[in-house]
Scaffold this motif. Structure first.
Motif, PDB file in Angstrom:
ATOM      1  N   MET A  52       0.832  -1.190   0.000  1.00  0.00           N
ATOM      2  CA  MET A  52       0.000   0.000   0.000  1.00  0.00           C
ATOM      3  C   MET A  52       0.871   1.246   0.000  1.00  0.00           C
ATOM      4  SD  MET A  52      -2.320   1.404   3.183  1.00  0.00           S
ATOM      5  CE  MET A  52      -3.841   0.541   2.893  1.00  0.00           C
ATOM      6  N   VAL A  53       0.392   2.273  -0.692  1.00  0.00           N
ATOM      7  CA  VAL A  53       0.984   3.599  -0.591  1.00  0.00           C
ATOM      8  C   VAL A  53       0.026   4.418   0.269  1.00  0.00           C
ATOM      9  CG1 VAL A  53       1.742   5.643  -1.828  1.00  0.00           C
ATOM     10  CG2 VAL A  53       2.067   3.382  -2.844  1.00  0.00           C
ATOM     11  N   PRO A  54       0.341   4.674   1.519  1.00  0.00           N
ATOM     12  CA  PRO A  54      -0.612   5.351   2.406  1.00  0.00           C
ATOM     13  C   PRO A  54      -1.019   6.742   1.929  1.00  0.00           C
ATOM     14  CG  PRO A  54       1.102   4.301   3.698  1.00  0.00           C
ATOM     15  CD  PRO A  54       1.521   4.212   2.264  1.00  0.00           C
ATOM     16  N   SER A  55      -0.135   7.443   1.250  1.00  0.00           N
ATOM     17  CA  SER A  55      -0.432   8.824   0.872  1.00  0.00           C
ATOM     18  C   SER A  55      -1.528   8.928  -0.175  1.00  0.00           C
ATOM     19  CB  SER A  55       0.827   9.515   0.366  1.00  0.00           C
ATOM     20  OG  SER A  55       1.319   8.853  -0.786  1.00  0.00           O
ATOM     21  N   ASP A  56      -1.652   7.914  -1.035  1.00  0.00           N
ATOM     22  CA  ASP A  56      -2.695   7.999  -2.064  1.00  0.00           C
ATOM     23  C   ASP A  56      -3.648   6.812  -2.047  1.00  0.00           C
ATOM     24  OD1 ASP A  56      -0.549   7.097  -4.904  1.00  0.00           O
ATOM     25  OD2 ASP A  56      -1.426   5.864  -3.327  1.00  0.00           O
TER      26      ASP A  56
END
Length: 127
Positions: A52-56
């Protein structure tokens, strides 16, 4: 000092559920991505499970776990979770969480892209 501390795991019957946690501490800045890997046996490759990319909010799942596993994050607790439902006999492994500091292709799950690792936790599926 950066740390990823894992908890959860254990023994579950086929079809059962487990939740793994990965608590991050000591990071001077937010990591770019977080992921889960698993290693079925010593000497076997560490397989990418999900990331996962937490920012997007971008998320990737391996085909083998799609629809059964869910990655999530509680930013307030700096903790990432792996909810595993419908566990199968092929799922047992040591599961590792990891973080990547720089922009990567999260679907590639190249081991060298991931800079910090949790200690691993055993998941066993058996009746």
């Amino acid at each position: 000092q950066r740390q990823l501390v894992q908890s959860g795991g254990g023994l579950v019957q086929p079809g059962g559920s487990l939740r793994l946690s990965c608590a991050a501490s000591g990071f001077a800045k937010d990591y770019y991505a977080v992921g889960w890997f698993r290693q079925a046996a010593p000497g076997k490759d560490r397989e990418g499970v999900t990331s996962m990319v937490p920012s997007d909010g971008s998320i990737w799942y391996a085909d083998s776990v799609k629809g059964r596993f869910t990655i999530s994050i509680d930013k307030a607790k700096n903790t990432v979770y792996l909810q595993m439902n419908g566990l199968k006999p092929e799922d047992p492994a040591v599961y590792y969480c990891a973080t990547a500091d720089t922009l990567i292709r999260i679907s590639a799950m190249y081991r060298d892209d991931w800079t910090s690792w949790g200690q691993g936790t055993q998941v066993t599926v058996s009746s």
